[in-house]
Design a protein around this motif. Structure first.
Motif, PDB file in Angstrom:
ATOM      1  N   GLU A 372       0.823  -1.216   0.000  1.00 21.99           N
ATOM      2  CA  GLU A 372       0.000   0.000   0.000  1.00 21.99           C
ATOM      3  C   GLU A 372       0.854   1.261   0.000  1.00 21.99           C
ATOM      4  O   GLU A 372       0.482   2.277  -0.577  1.00 21.99           O
ATOM      5  CB  GLU A 372      -0.929   0.001   1.233  1.00 21.99           C
ATOM      6  CG  GLU A 372      -1.979  -1.086   1.212  1.00 21.99           C
ATOM      7  CD  GLU A 372      -2.947  -0.918   0.057  1.00 21.99           C
ATOM      8  OE1 GLU A 372      -3.277   0.247  -0.277  1.00 21.99           O
ATOM      9  OE2 GLU A 372      -3.354  -1.937  -0.519  1.00 21.99           O
ATOM     10  N   SER A 373       2.006   1.186   0.689  1.00 19.22           N
ATOM     11  CA  SER A 373       2.822   2.390   0.865  1.00 19.22           C
ATOM     12  C   SER A 373       4.291   1.993   0.929  1.00 19.22           C
ATOM     13  O   SER A 373       4.634   1.013   1.595  1.00 19.22           O
ATOM     14  CB  SER A 373       2.415   3.123   2.151  1.00 19.22           C
ATOM     15  OG  SER A 373       3.207   4.262   2.378  1.00 19.22           O
ATOM     16  N   VAL A 374       5.156   2.754   0.229  1.00 20.60           N
ATOM     17  CA  VAL A 374       6.569   2.405   0.217  1.00 20.60           C
ATOM     18  C   VAL A 374       7.443   3.634   0.441  1.00 20.60           C
ATOM     19  O   VAL A 374       7.049   4.769   0.167  1.00 20.60           O
ATOM     20  CB  VAL A 374       6.980   1.733  -1.120  1.00 20.60           C
ATOM     21  CG1 VAL A 374       6.300   0.393  -1.277  1.00 20.60           C
ATOM     22  CG2 VAL A 374       6.701   2.641  -2.296  1.00 20.60           C
ATOM     23  N   TRP A 469       4.717  12.155  -1.394  1.00 19.19           N
ATOM     24  CA  TRP A 469       3.457  12.313  -2.101  1.00 19.19           C
ATOM     25  C   TRP A 469       2.415  11.508  -1.319  1.00 19.19           C
ATOM     26  O   TRP A 469       2.152  10.329  -1.628  1.00 19.19           O
ATOM     27  CB  TRP A 469       3.583  11.802  -3.530  1.00 19.19           C
ATOM     28  CG  TRP A 469       4.605  12.579  -4.318  1.00 19.19           C
ATOM     29  CD1 TRP A 469       4.390  13.694  -5.072  1.00 19.19           C
ATOM     30  CD2 TRP A 469       6.005  12.289  -4.430  1.00 19.19           C
ATOM     31  NE1 TRP A 469       5.562  14.130  -5.636  1.00 19.19           N
ATOM     32  CE2 TRP A 469       6.572  13.287  -5.262  1.00 19.19           C
ATOM     33  CE3 TRP A 469       6.840  11.302  -3.899  1.00 19.19           C
ATOM     34  CZ2 TRP A 469       7.925  13.317  -5.566  1.00 19.19           C
ATOM     35  CZ3 TRP A 469       8.189  11.335  -4.200  1.00 19.19           C
ATOM     36  CH2 TRP A 469       8.714  12.326  -5.027  1.00 19.19           C
ATOM     37  N   PRO A 470       1.848  12.106  -0.280  1.00 22.90           N
ATOM     38  CA  PRO A 470       0.970  11.366   0.648  1.00 22.90           C
ATOM     39  C   PRO A 470      -0.197  10.671  -0.031  1.00 22.90           C
ATOM     40  O   PRO A 470      -0.547   9.537   0.329  1.00 22.90           O
ATOM     41  CB  PRO A 470       0.488  12.459   1.611  1.00 22.90           C
ATOM     42  CG  PRO A 470       1.551  13.513   1.548  1.00 22.90           C
ATOM     43  CD  PRO A 470       2.036  13.502   0.144  1.00 22.90           C
ATOM     44  N   GLU A 471      -0.813  11.333  -1.020  1.00 24.97           N
ATOM     45  CA  GLU A 471      -1.968  10.704  -1.657  1.00 24.97           C
ATOM     46  C   GLU A 471      -1.577   9.482  -2.470  1.00 24.97           C
ATOM     47  O   GLU A 471      -2.404   8.594  -2.713  1.00 24.97           O
ATOM     48  CB  GLU A 471      -2.715  11.716  -2.540  1.00 24.97           C
ATOM     49  CG  GLU A 471      -2.051  12.033  -3.871  1.00 24.97           C
ATOM     50  CD  GLU A 471      -0.832  12.946  -3.733  1.00 24.97           C
ATOM     51  OE1 GLU A 471      -0.276  13.317  -4.780  1.00 24.97           O
ATOM     52  OE2 GLU A 471      -0.445  13.281  -2.593  1.00 24.97           O
ATOM     53  N   LYS A 472      -0.308   9.417  -2.867  1.00 24.72           N
ATOM     54  CA  LYS A 472       0.187   8.244  -3.577  1.00 24.72           C
ATOM     55  C   LYS A 472       0.845   7.245  -2.622  1.00 24.72           C
ATOM     56  O   LYS A 472       1.275   6.163  -3.053  1.00 24.72           O
ATOM     57  CB  LYS A 472       1.207   8.663  -4.641  1.00 24.72           C
ATOM     58  CG  LYS A 472       0.639   9.553  -5.740  1.00 24.72           C
ATOM     59  CD  LYS A 472      -0.293   8.769  -6.643  1.00 24.72           C
ATOM     60  CE  LYS A 472      -0.733   9.616  -7.818  1.00 24.72           C
ATOM     61  NZ  LYS A 472      -1.646   8.867  -8.730  1.00 24.72           N
ATOM     62  N   LYS A 473       0.967   7.644  -1.361  1.00 22.08           N
ATOM     63  CA  LYS A 473       1.599   6.802  -0.340  1.00 22.08           C
ATOM     64  C   LYS A 473       3.022   6.413  -0.743  1.00 22.08           C
ATOM     65  O   LYS A 473       3.430   5.253  -0.632  1.00 22.08           O
ATOM     66  CB  LYS A 473       0.746   5.553  -0.062  1.00 22.08           C
ATOM     67  CG  LYS A 473      -0.646   5.890   0.471  1.00 22.08           C
ATOM     68  CD  LYS A 473      -1.442   4.643   0.795  1.00 22.08           C
ATOM     69  CE  LYS A 473      -2.826   5.006   1.340  1.00 22.08           C
ATOM     70  NZ  LYS A 473      -3.633   3.810   1.647  1.00 22.08           N
ATOM     71  N   LEU A 474       3.748   7.424  -1.217  1.00 24.00           N
ATOM     72  CA  LEU A 474       5.119   7.207  -1.680  1.00 24.00           C
ATOM     73  C   LEU A 474       6.032   8.249  -1.051  1.00 24.00           C
ATOM     74  O   LEU A 474       5.705   9.434  -1.012  1.00 24.00           O
ATOM     75  CB  LEU A 474       5.191   7.321  -3.206  1.00 24.00           C
ATOM     76  CG  LEU A 474       6.588   7.240  -3.834  1.00 24.00           C
ATOM     77  CD1 LEU A 474       7.213   5.869  -3.590  1.00 24.00           C
ATOM     78  CD2 LEU A 474       6.519   7.547  -5.328  1.00 24.00           C
ATOM     79  N   LYS A 475       7.165   7.803  -0.535  1.00 28.18           N
ATOM     80  CA  LYS A 475       8.164   8.694   0.043  1.00 28.18           C
ATOM     81  C   LYS A 475       9.522   8.321  -0.515  1.00 28.18           C
ATOM     82  O   LYS A 475       9.858   7.145  -0.661  1.00 28.18           O
ATOM     83  CB  LYS A 475       8.157   8.584   1.572  1.00 28.18           C
ATOM     84  CG  LYS A 475       9.122   9.538   2.258  1.00 28.18           C
ATOM     85  CD  LYS A 475       8.819   9.661   3.755  1.00 28.18           C
ATOM     86  CE  LYS A 475       9.026   8.354   4.489  1.00 28.18           C
ATOM     87  NZ  LYS A 475       8.903   8.518   5.963  1.00 28.18           N
ATOM     88  N   VAL A 476      10.330   9.346  -0.838  1.00 29.80           N
ATOM     89  CA  VAL A 476      11.686   9.144  -1.352  1.00 29.80           C
ATOM     90  C   VAL A 476      12.649   9.938  -0.495  1.00 29.80           C
ATOM     91  O   VAL A 476      12.438  11.141  -0.266  1.00 29.80           O
ATOM     92  CB  VAL A 476      11.801   9.596  -2.827  1.00 29.80           C
ATOM     93  CG1 VAL A 476      13.264   9.519  -3.290  1.00 29.80           C
ATOM     94  CG2 VAL A 476      10.918   8.738  -3.725  1.00 29.80           C
ATOM     95  N   SER A 477      13.697   9.287  -0.018  1.00 30.94           N
ATOM     96  CA  SER A 477      14.715   9.955   0.785  1.00 30.94           C
ATOM     97  C   SER A 477      16.067   9.851   0.096  1.00 30.94           C
ATOM     98  O   SER A 477      16.431   8.795  -0.420  1.00 30.94           O
ATOM     99  CB  SER A 477      14.813   9.334   2.187  1.00 30.94           C
ATOM    100  OG  SER A 477      13.629   9.559   2.922  1.00 30.94           O
TER     101      SER A 477
END
Length: 489
Positions: A372-374, A469-477
């Protein structure tokens, strides 16, 4: 350890064998002294340099097949007078012996017949501009070639024309701007048929960082063609000048806009994957669910990729694939293909739909986890390639893979035009063990490019940096290198 000696060609090479002294009467005079595979390559060298029967050679003192560290048995060094009519300067010409099958007795390479490639199918060459007053060739290119050969032997990934190698250090350990390499066909040496298969000759071409980046964003062949048009940057025979102080874009600023930028817009990038410092976390489930929720488990070893997963990632990294004008991820049961962290032209391959999935996918690969989220993590160098991945690959309907150099983690970005992926528009995040696929729509890619624009200005970058991008449930660090060097990253 290596030694330098004159010699018309290496001897048979068994323990206790003597040194070859060479003979001006031609390579065919004493064929019994030479292993057949080596004899074929040496014959091509003698065709080009009939007046140099005894070139200087760098030789591995303890051969690789006797437990030594250097895969190349020999590197021969010739003096090439160039071609004034073509504006080709005098230079040193280096030729390797050992990536192909020299002996045919399985001591290094498995003998597979005469019709296919001999060993890895190629030998390396290098052309280095001769400096005024230089009476003998520098030997550092031989160690450079040994380094590339070690990579090939250890990874079993071969090279092809148009590939690039990120070296991140002056090739001669000086202060030179020439810190990376492209590979192309040697302009003079012809493929050789030996009793153990065919040998081609791939020439190393030293390039600046800006030229490497252009090759990544567009393709290696395009940059090689530009280098051929600029005499001081290589010219028609692509001779490396370690004293070159300007890139081709500084010499001719129009090349960037009129050739490279237009090529990227029209063709996209042929770079389908890189080895990188990267990791990912599944944020869908609590961290304590170690059995199946995370690709990176704090305090534990990540699960290993299966052999077939590794084969598919290698093939994905090897090339952008096409079938019926649609890019295709290779079948999970694809045969082992050589080629990692390479930039090369696309070829055709069947898609997963062309075979019975039940027949080709082993039980352990049937289960795909839909996330769901990565959270994606990259070091700065890998993160700087994300815009290339998005603009040069996904907007052209292709895919791009990051394969971790510190573990078994892999991250593949796919567009909606890629067939054979296990990520879908309905479930854009999916994983097989530590291999994550992320499907991004064109609309989202355009938005990400806007949000990630500062990745194009690394000099103004401060780590760590996070994009979300919270609505896409995606985070990049984007994280410091040290984070990935720790076993607990």
């Amino acid at each position: 350890m290596e030694g330098v000696r004159p010699g018309g060609g290496p001897p048979a090479g068994g323990p206790g064998s003597g040194s070859a002294s060479g003979s001006g009467s031609g390579s065919g005079s004493f064929p019994s002294l030479f292993p057949p595979g080596l004899h074929g390559i040496y014959g091509e060298c003698r065709r080009l340099y009939p007046d140099q029967p005894n070139p200087l050679q760098v030789t591995a003192i303890l051969k690789y097949w006797l437990g030594g560290p250097d895969p190349l048995d020999y590197v021969s060094m010739y003096r090439n007078l160039g071609n004034p009519a073509l504006n080709v300067p005098e230079h040193w010409h280096y030729v390797s012996f050992g990536l192909s099958d020299l002996y045919g007795d399985n001591r290094v390479h498995e003998f597979t017949g005469t019709d296919g490639p001999s060993g890895f199918g190629f030998e390396l060459t290098f052309r280095l501009k001769r400096e005024t007053g230089e009476s003998a060739p520098p030997t550092w290119p031989a160690e450079l070639m040994q380094g590339l050969a070690r990579y090939v032997f250890q990874s079993e990934n071969t090279f092809c024309s148009g590939d690039h190698v990120s070296w991140h250090s002056p090739l001669d350990n000086s202060e030179s701007r020439i810190q990376h390499m492209l590979l192309t066909e040697d302009p003079q040496m012809q493929p050789v048929q030996t009793p153990f298969g065919v040998v081609t000759f791939l020439q190393i071409v030293g390039v600046c960082t800006e030229e490497l980046h252009a090759a990544q964003q567009w393709n290696g062949q395009g940059i090689l063609e530009l280098l051929r048009t600029v005499p001081v940057a290589g010219g028609p025979w692509l001779i490396t000048d370690m004293r070159r102080g300007e890139t081709i874009f500084e010499i001719d600023p129009h090349l960037q806009q009129e050739r490279v930028d237009k090529g990227i817009e029209t063709d996209g990038s042929n770079l389908s994957g890189v080895s990188a410092k990267c990791a990912w976390d599944d944020l869908s489930r609590p961290p304590e669910d170690d059995e199946d929720s995370r690709s990176i488990c704090i305090g534990t070893q990540p699960r290993r990729l299966s052999g077939k997963d590794t084969e598919q990632i290698r093939e994905t990294l090897r090339r952008g694939l096409e079938i019926n004008s649609k890019p295709v991820l290779p079948p999970i049961n694809a045969q082992r293909q050589n080629g990692l962290n390479l930039d090369r032209a696309p070829s055709r391959k069947d898609s997963l739909e062309s075979e019975s999935s039940a027949a080709i996918i082993p039980h352990e690969l049937i289960r795909t986890r839909q996330l769901e989220s990565v959270h994606l993590k990259f070091n700065q160098e890998s993160g700087a390639l994300i815009p290339l991945c998005l603009r040069g690959r996904l907007l052209h309907g292709r895919h791009f893979t990051y394969k971790s150099i510190t573990g078994d983690t892999a991250i593949t970005f796919v567009s909606t035009g890629v067939e054979g992926a296990f990520a879908t528009e309905e479930h854009p995040y999916a994983a097989h063990g530590p291999w994550l696929q992320i499907l991004l729509t064109e609309e989202f890619v355009e938005r990400m490019l806007e949000d990630l624009e500062d990745l194009n200005s690394p000099e103004e970058f401060k780590l760590p940096k996070e994009y979300s991008w919270p609505e896409k449930k995606l985070k990049v660090s984007i994280l410091p290198d040290a984070v990935f060097d720790s076993p607990l990253h």
